[in-house]
Design a protein around this motif. Structure first.
Motif, mmCIF file in Angstrom:
data_model
loop_
_atom_site.group_PDB
_atom_site.id
_atom_site.type_symbol
_atom_site.label_atom_id
_atom_site.label_comp_id
_atom_site.label_asym_id
_atom_site.label_seq_id
_atom_site.Cartn_x
_atom_site.Cartn_y
_atom_site.Cartn_z
ATOM 1 N N SER A 75 0.838 -1.195 0.000
ATOM 2 C CA SER A 75 0.000 0.000 0.000
ATOM 3 C C SER A 75 0.876 1.249 0.000
ATOM 4 O O SER A 75 2.087 1.168 0.237
ATOM 5 C CB SER A 75 -0.952 -0.004 1.199
ATOM 6 O OG SER A 75 -0.235 -0.265 2.385
ATOM 7 N N VAL A 76 0.241 2.395 -0.256
ATOM 8 C CA VAL A 76 0.992 3.646 -0.443
ATOM 9 C C VAL A 76 0.332 4.781 0.336
ATOM 10 O O VAL A 76 -0.898 4.889 0.373
ATOM 11 C CB VAL A 76 1.041 4.033 -1.946
ATOM 12 C CG1 VAL A 76 1.656 5.417 -2.147
ATOM 13 C CG2 VAL A 76 1.813 2.982 -2.743
ATOM 14 N N ILE A 77 1.169 5.612 0.961
ATOM 15 C CA ILE A 77 0.714 6.858 1.589
ATOM 16 C C ILE A 77 1.501 7.991 0.926
ATOM 17 O O ILE A 77 2.726 7.973 0.932
ATOM 18 C CB ILE A 77 0.978 6.859 3.111
ATOM 19 C CG1 ILE A 77 0.187 5.741 3.796
ATOM 20 C CG2 ILE A 77 0.640 8.219 3.717
ATOM 21 C CD1 ILE A 77 0.622 5.466 5.231
ATOM 22 N N HIS A 78 0.787 8.955 0.346
ATOM 23 C CA HIS A 78 1.464 10.045 -0.376
ATOM 24 C C HIS A 78 1.301 11.361 0.379
ATOM 25 O O HIS A 78 0.245 12.001 0.349
ATOM 26 C CB HIS A 78 0.901 10.155 -1.791
ATOM 27 C CG HIS A 78 1.546 11.225 -2.625
ATOM 28 N ND1 HIS A 78 2.895 11.528 -2.559
ATOM 29 C CD2 HIS A 78 1.009 12.095 -3.539
ATOM 30 C CE1 HIS A 78 3.163 12.528 -3.399
ATOM 31 N NE2 HIS A 78 2.037 12.882 -3.992
ATOM 32 N N LEU A 79 2.378 11.770 1.067
ATOM 33 C CA LEU A 79 2.372 13.012 1.847
ATOM 34 C C LEU A 79 3.242 14.109 1.233
ATOM 35 O O LEU A 79 3.056 15.281 1.530
ATOM 36 C CB LEU A 79 2.890 12.744 3.278
ATOM 37 C CG LEU A 79 2.171 11.698 4.130
ATOM 38 C CD1 LEU A 79 2.914 11.494 5.450
ATOM 39 C CD2 LEU A 79 0.728 12.106 4.398
ATOM 40 N N ALA A 80 4.227 13.732 0.415
ATOM 41 C CA ALA A 80 5.214 14.705 -0.094
ATOM 42 C C ALA A 80 4.538 15.842 -0.849
ATOM 43 O O ALA A 80 3.695 15.611 -1.718
ATOM 44 C CB ALA A 80 6.206 13.991 -1.011
ATOM 45 N N ALA A 81 4.904 17.068 -0.501
ATOM 46 C CA ALA A 81 4.320 18.252 -1.162
ATOM 47 C C ALA A 81 5.128 19.502 -0.827
ATOM 48 O O ALA A 81 5.873 19.526 0.146
ATOM 49 C CB ALA A 81 2.874 18.451 -0.716
ATOM 50 N N VAL A 82 4.947 20.532 -1.656
ATOM 51 C CA VAL A 82 5.497 21.860 -1.366
ATOM 52 C C VAL A 82 4.413 22.636 -0.645
ATOM 53 O O VAL A 82 3.232 22.557 -0.991
ATOM 54 C CB VAL A 82 5.875 22.591 -2.672
ATOM 55 C CG1 VAL A 82 6.250 24.028 -2.398
ATOM 56 C CG2 VAL A 82 7.039 21.892 -3.341
ATOM 57 N N SER A 83 4.784 23.414 0.363
ATOM 58 C CA SER A 83 3.821 24.113 1.211
ATOM 59 C C SER A 83 3.068 25.229 0.479
ATOM 60 O O SER A 83 3.475 25.677 -0.591
ATOM 61 C CB SER A 83 4.543 24.715 2.416
ATOM 62 O OG SER A 83 5.400 25.745 1.966
ATOM 63 N N ILE A 84 1.987 25.688 1.104
ATOM 64 C CA ILE A 84 1.170 26.781 0.539
ATOM 65 C C ILE A 84 2.008 28.035 0.315
ATOM 66 O O ILE A 84 1.987 28.615 -0.765
ATOM 67 C CB ILE A 84 -0.005 27.137 1.493
ATOM 68 C CG1 ILE A 84 -1.050 26.032 1.486
ATOM 69 C CG2 ILE A 84 -0.660 28.446 1.070
ATOM 70 C CD1 ILE A 84 -2.291 26.336 2.273
ATOM 71 N N ASN A 85 2.758 28.447 1.343
ATOM 72 C CA ASN A 85 3.571 29.668 1.224
ATOM 73 C C ASN A 85 4.504 29.587 0.026
ATOM 74 O O ASN A 85 4.618 30.509 -0.769
ATOM 75 C CB ASN A 85 4.429 29.871 2.485
ATOM 76 C CG ASN A 85 3.585 30.229 3.697
ATOM 77 O OD1 ASN A 85 2.385 30.365 3.580
ATOM 78 N ND2 ASN A 85 4.222 30.373 4.836
ATOM 79 N N LYS A 86 5.213 28.442 -0.063
ATOM 80 C CA LYS A 86 6.213 28.285 -1.112
ATOM 81 C C LYS A 86 5.548 28.202 -2.486
ATOM 82 O O LYS A 86 6.113 28.626 -3.492
ATOM 83 C CB LYS A 86 7.036 27.024 -0.837
ATOM 84 C CG LYS A 86 8.486 27.198 -1.257
ATOM 85 C CD LYS A 86 9.386 26.109 -0.743
ATOM 86 C CE LYS A 86 10.728 26.234 -1.441
ATOM 87 N NZ LYS A 86 11.388 24.980 -1.647
ATOM 88 N N SER A 87 4.341 27.645 -2.528
ATOM 89 C CA SER A 87 3.661 27.471 -3.820
ATOM 90 C C SER A 87 3.321 28.822 -4.444
ATOM 91 O O SER A 87 3.293 28.969 -5.659
ATOM 92 C CB SER A 87 2.390 26.623 -3.662
ATOM 93 O OG SER A 87 1.277 27.402 -3.289
#
Length: 310
Positions: A75-87
């Motif tokens: 199974s997979v958990i996908h958490l990786a992301a760039v934050s709101i501020n940085k986006s």
């Protein structure tokens, strides 16, 4: 029987480490996929030594790397992301990681035929809500590249469900806080600002009347929701993860004053403030995941202060 292996992107980050801890308690093997740009190297090294955690130091922007690393995972958990501020500061990087990265993870999960993928979505997909509490079937109106990418992620999950039978749950996290969070985090900047002043005996300064509100959800309850989504029988739905309570900035100041134990009154800075309010309808979380929050804002904030002040 061999232990089931969970593939978790962003597993070395703030939320990721709390999730990994719970997965290990439930006897899973964990394969962390993280570029370590914000990861806790020391903590990961400790976890790897247990023999139940492995680290693949790579980036979700590289589809081949994601595909190869996911082999053998149940199974997979996908958490990786760039934050709101940085986006907002760098939309190009945000789209690259939060949209292309999402697609790489979802496509690999579909190709490998994983049992379930849990995606960290966000309450920000709603934009400014027209009513409270916010329900999963409400209109979505994301406003920043980060929020737009989260909504796109949910749409991509639907595509891979229809085309390849991918089974998914998208968790719309509300305002996450807790020990170990970076002080620059979007939702905790107001907490950090208040606490810094309170530690030196100064009153917190609140813009406007402090009517703007958030639904603060403790990171431990967030981690519990991720594991519940991984194991739930029902899938292929977005689910709100919050407390269902909108805590105003004025109330937050009072909670923190009490937690720090100083005798001050908040100061109000009279100016026009766009009042936005947040509160989750968590009926679906209870029905689909069998999950509900266990930590109140008062208790959570008090523990956070204790962990900071010592």
């Amino acid at each position: 029987m061999s232990k089931k292996t969970v593939f978790i992107t962003g597993g070395a980050g703030f939320i990721g480490l709390h999730v990994v801890r719970l997965l290990l308690e439930k006897d899973y093997q964990v394969r962390i996929f993280d570029n370590m740009s914000r990861g806790d190297r020391e903590r990961i090294d400790e976890l790897v030594k247990t023999g139940n955690v492995e680290l693949v130091e790579q980036d979700v922007r590289y589809g081949g790397a994601v595909h190869a690393a996911m082999k053998g995972c149940e199974s997979v958990i996908h958490l990786a992301a760039v934050s709101i501020n940085k986006s907002q500061a760098d939309p190009y990087e945000s789209i690259d990681i939060n949209v292309v990265g999402n697609n790489n993870v979802f496509a690999a999960a579909a190709d490998h035929g994983v049992r379930r993928i849990v995606f960290a979505s966000s309450a920000s997909v709603y934009g400014d809500p027209k009513k409270l509490p916010m329900h999963e079937d409400d209109e979505l109106s994301p406003l920043t590249p980060y929020c737009i990418a989260k909504r796109t992620g949910e749409d991509l999950l639907g595509f891979y469900q229809r085309s390849k039978g991918l089974n998914w749950v998208a968790l719309r996290f509300f305002n996450v806080y807790g020990p170990g969070q970076k002080p620059t985090a979007y939702y905790t900047s107001v907490i950090n600002h208040f606490v810094k002043r309170l530690k030196t005996g100064q009153p917190p300064i609140i813009d406007g009347k402090g009517e703007q509100s958030m639904d603060f959800i403790h990171v431990h309850d967030i981690a519990r929701s991720v594991v519940a989504a991984l194991e739930s029988e029902q899938g292929n739905v977005p689910v709100n993860i919050g407390t269902g309570i909108d805590t105003t900035v004025a109330s937050l100041a009072e909670i923190l004053i009490k937690a720090v134990g100083v005798d001050v009154e908040p100061q109000f800075n009279p100016r026009e403030v766009l009042v936005s309010r947040r509160a989750a309808d968590i009926t679906r979380a209870k029905e689909v995941l069998g999950w509900e929050p266990t930590i109140t804002v008062g208790d959570g904030m008090t523990d956070l202060i204790k962990s900071e002040i010592g």
